[in-house]
Design a protein around this motif. Structure first.
Motif, PDB file in Angstrom:
ATOM      1  N   SER A   1      24.338  45.272  38.633  1.00 29.90           N
ATOM      2  CA  SER A   1      24.988  43.961  38.670  1.00 29.90           C
ATOM      3  C   SER A   1      26.272  44.146  39.392  1.00 29.90           C
ATOM      4  O   SER A   1      26.823  43.378  40.103  1.00 29.90           O
ATOM      5  N   ARG A   2      26.985  45.406  38.974  1.00 29.79           N
ATOM      6  CA  ARG A   2      28.548  45.472  39.347  1.00 29.79           C
ATOM      7  C   ARG A   2      28.829  45.644  40.759  1.00 29.79           C
ATOM      8  O   ARG A   2      29.852  45.155  41.021  1.00 29.79           O
ATOM      9  N   PRO A   3      28.215  46.156  41.677  1.00 29.57           N
ATOM     10  CA  PRO A   3      28.188  46.211  43.179  1.00 29.57           C
ATOM     11  C   PRO A   3      28.808  44.873  43.700  1.00 29.57           C
ATOM     12  O   PRO A   3      29.414  44.707  44.781  1.00 29.57           O
ATOM     13  N   TYR A   4      28.018  43.830  43.141  1.00 26.33           N
ATOM     14  CA  TYR A   4      28.392  42.523  43.954  1.00 26.33           C
ATOM     15  C   TYR A   4      29.607  42.076  43.654  1.00 26.33           C
ATOM     16  O   TYR A   4      30.147  41.127  44.331  1.00 26.33           O
ATOM     17  N   PHE A   5      30.282  42.501  42.681  1.00 26.40           N
ATOM     18  CA  PHE A   5      31.751  42.190  42.576  1.00 26.40           C
ATOM     19  C   PHE A   5      32.504  42.473  43.791  1.00 26.40           C
ATOM     20  O   PHE A   5      33.257  41.938  44.177  1.00 26.40           O
ATOM     21  N   LEU A   6      32.328  43.687  43.973  1.00 32.98           N
ATOM     22  CA  LEU A   6      32.819  44.303  45.192  1.00 32.98           C
ATOM     23  C   LEU A   6      32.523  43.496  46.450  1.00 32.98           C
ATOM     24  O   LEU A   6      33.201  43.148  47.223  1.00 32.98           O
TER      25      LEU A   6
ATOM     26  N   LEU B   1      41.115  39.749  42.077  1.00 35.56           N
ATOM     27  CA  LEU B   1      40.626  39.926  40.902  1.00 35.56           C
ATOM     28  C   LEU B   1      39.326  40.213  40.607  1.00 35.56           C
ATOM     29  O   LEU B   1      38.987  41.226  39.787  1.00 35.56           O
ATOM     30  N   PHE B   2      38.515  39.828  41.722  1.00 34.77           N
ATOM     31  CA  PHE B   2      37.202  40.522  41.894  1.00 34.77           C
ATOM     32  C   PHE B   2      37.101  42.214  41.909  1.00 34.77           C
ATOM     33  O   PHE B   2      36.278  42.776  41.369  1.00 34.77           O
ATOM     34  N   PHE B   3      38.118  42.628  42.844  1.00 36.84           N
ATOM     35  CA  PHE B   3      38.346  43.862  43.065  1.00 36.84           C
ATOM     36  C   PHE B   3      38.630  44.686  41.490  1.00 36.84           C
ATOM     37  O   PHE B   3      38.175  45.802  41.211  1.00 36.84           O
ATOM     38  N   VAL B   4      39.531  44.025  40.965  1.00 33.14           N
ATOM     39  CA  VAL B   4      40.078  44.419  39.212  1.00 33.14           C
ATOM     40  C   VAL B   4      38.804  44.529  38.560  1.00 33.14           C
ATOM     41  O   VAL B   4      38.596  45.325  37.830  1.00 33.14           O
ATOM     42  N   THR B   5      37.684  43.521  38.500  1.00 31.08           N
ATOM     43  CA  THR B   5      36.645  43.429  37.827  1.00 31.08           C
ATOM     44  C   THR B   5      35.700  44.546  38.245  1.00 31.08           C
ATOM     45  O   THR B   5      35.259  45.254  37.411  1.00 31.08           O
ATOM     46  N   PHE B   6      35.427  44.739  39.474  1.00 30.67           N
ATOM     47  CA  PHE B   6      34.644  46.053  39.820  1.00 30.67           C
ATOM     48  C   PHE B   6      35.204  47.341  39.308  1.00 30.67           C
ATOM     49  O   PHE B   6      34.484  48.196  39.036  1.00 30.67           O
ATOM     50  N   LYS B   7      36.597  47.332  39.585  1.00 27.18           N
ATOM     51  CA  LYS B   7      37.140  48.755  38.817  1.00 27.18           C
ATOM     52  C   LYS B   7      36.889  48.960  37.244  1.00 27.18           C
ATOM     53  O   LYS B   7      36.836  50.024  36.906  1.00 27.18           O
ATOM     54  N   ASN B   8      36.987  47.731  36.541  1.00 28.79           N
ATOM     55  CA  ASN B   8      37.102  48.027  35.260  1.00 28.79           C
ATOM     56  C   ASN B   8      35.900  47.980  34.415  1.00 28.79           C
ATOM     57  O   ASN B   8      35.852  48.292  33.172  1.00 28.79           O
TER      58      ASN B   8
END
Length: 467
Positions: A79-84, A196-203
């Motif tokens: 799921s995580r890649p789609y935030f990026l 903010l979505f870049f922050v989510t992907f990182k964390n």
């Protein structure tokens, strides 16, 4: 070992994604229909058709997105890649949706279809992973409640920012033009959204490895077979969110035309998104002391009480504000516990079928929510047309009644139906055993796989065992 700092890093990373979603979602919910009818100048029935078609198509895209997630295999997870990947398209399409091109009525309508449909698909790309990733973040039911609560708190903060700031920004940035004001306001919101979505992907990190090896579409559907808790949960989505969408989408009409106090739009919308944080904060504590279903019912009853007070109050400002505060408190708790509950039928399906279909089930939930939103938008437009609603003019008695129906009466009825449906939800009683059984099954499979690997590599004379 997971540290407390690591836990909070993930909680906050997960939460700001919903802050980002709501910078645009709240604009859609509160202002898009008004923007189309009163700013872009589209006909009400044309807007109703636009909302219905776009949201149904978007709902189908939700289901497809869920299947895509379940089949995704990357070093970052499922799921995580789609935030990026979804951040930039989501932000750009948000800006384009709130732009008024000078291309005539038919051209504007076609433009609205393309931009809003594109925005909806981009929203699917970043929002469905928010739900599907939750079972992968932790198996612990209480931590899921905390994560869901953190997400909802941030969603309310984002929604509050939009509710309070939008109309002042529109006036300030537009210099007398609402079209320019909405456009530049969306430029600001969309830029923050992407960061903010870049922050989510990182964390965030998918720590729980859900067992799902090359699952076919047919196997994915098997996770729904006999999943009665999900059927109940899914039916509730229509009425719970349908009521919310009617209520939120009609707020600007209600206070502009029915109450004749457009200056209160930001205040009431802000209360509707900020005050729920109070209820959301106490949700994890309450969830430790009672079943999630019961907490949902109590919170819904509080919401109904608030709407009844607003309905009885008519145009009395004090009564409207008191009712709005009470309703918002109930919404805070029931929304937080809803997002905590939606991961539990996923586990139930895995427990029953052996298949984890987190992405698919989450996408179905999203699809049903989009259908609820589509129906709310379309039906509210039909009622406005029935009431002879005329943009930027004094409304007739039938127009005012149609606005009242959309803002209070229909949402109240739908919330009561939602409570009746959730009475039959029984998963809370057996969920601890389900969680234990899944954990024991996974541990046994891990041990079996470890033994097979040892046999293959540690002794060439022993044939590999079947897994």
């Amino acid at each position: 070992m997971v540290t407390k700092a690591g836990i909070w890093k993930q909680r906050l990373g997960y939460g700001v994604a919903d802050f980002a979603c709501n910078l645009i979602w709240q604009m859609i919910t509160l202002y898009l229909m008004f923007f189309y009818t009163d700013v872009m100048g589209l006909q009400v029935l044309a807007v109703s058709a636009l909302l219905l078609v776009t949201r149904v198509v978007d709902g189908v895209a939700d289901a497809i997105m869920g299947i895509i997630i379940d089949k995704t295999r990357t070093r970052w997870g499922k799921s995580r890649p789609y935030f990026l990947f979804g951040a930039i398209p989501f932000g750009i399409l948000g800006i384009l949706t709130f732009y008024v091109p000078d291309i005539g009525p038919v051209g504007k309508l076609i433009y609205a279809y393309f931009t809003y449909m594109g925005l909806s698909l981009a929203y699917t790309m970043v929002n469905i992973p928010m739900a599907s990733i939750l079972p992968s973040l932790t198996r612990d039911g209480q931590e899921r409640t905390v994560l869901a609560t953190t997400r909802i708190i941030f969603s309310f903060i984002g929604a509050t920012a939009v509710s309070v700031l939008t109309m002042p920004l529109v006036r300030m940035l537009g210099n007398g033009s609402q079209a320019h004001g909405f456009f530049w306001t969306m430029v600001i919101f969309s830029f923050v959204d992407m960061m903010l979505f870049f922050v989510t992907f990182k964390n965030v990190e998918e720590k729980v490895k859900l067992r799902q090896e090359k699952v076919t579409v047919a196997q994915t559907f098997s996770a729904l077979k006999g999943n009665t808790p999900w059927y109940i949960f899914a039916a509730n989505i229509i009425f719970m969110f349908g009521g919310m969408f009617f209520h939120q989408g009609s707020l600007i009409y209600y206070f502009t035309y029915y109450v004749n106090r457009p200056d209160l739009i930001g205040l009431v919308a802000g209360m509707g998104s900020l005050i729920p944080i109070i209820g959301t904060f106490v949700t994890p504590m309450l969830a430790r002391r009672m079943y999630k279903r019961n907490l949902f019912q109590i919170a819904s009853a509080v919401t109904v009480t608030g709407m009844l007070i607003m309905l009885i109050s008519g145009t009395n400002i004090f009564g409207l504000i008191v009712g709005a505060v009470i309703s918002a408190l109930g919404n805070g708790v029931r929304t937080a516990i809803y997002f905590s509950m939606q991961a539990d039928p996923v586990d139930y399906g895995e427990w029953k079928s052996g298949i984890s279909a987190a992405g698919f089930i989450s996408s179905l939930n999203g699809f049903i929510g989009k259908v609820a939103m589509a129906l709310a938008g379309a039906v509210s437009g039909v009622f406005l047309t029935w009431g002879n609603y005329a943009p930027n003019q004094t409304q007739s008695a039938s127009g005012l009644f149609a606005i009242q129906l959309n803002y209070l009466i229909i949402p109240l009825i739908l919330t009561v139906i939602s409570m009746i449906i959730m009475y039959f939800y029984r998963l809370d009683h057996i969920f601890p055993q389900i969680r234990n059984d899944i954990q024991e099954r996974n541990q046994a499979q891990d041990a079996s796989e470890g033994e097979n690997t040892s046999n293959v590599h540690g002794n060439k004379d022993i044939l590999p065992q079947s897994v």
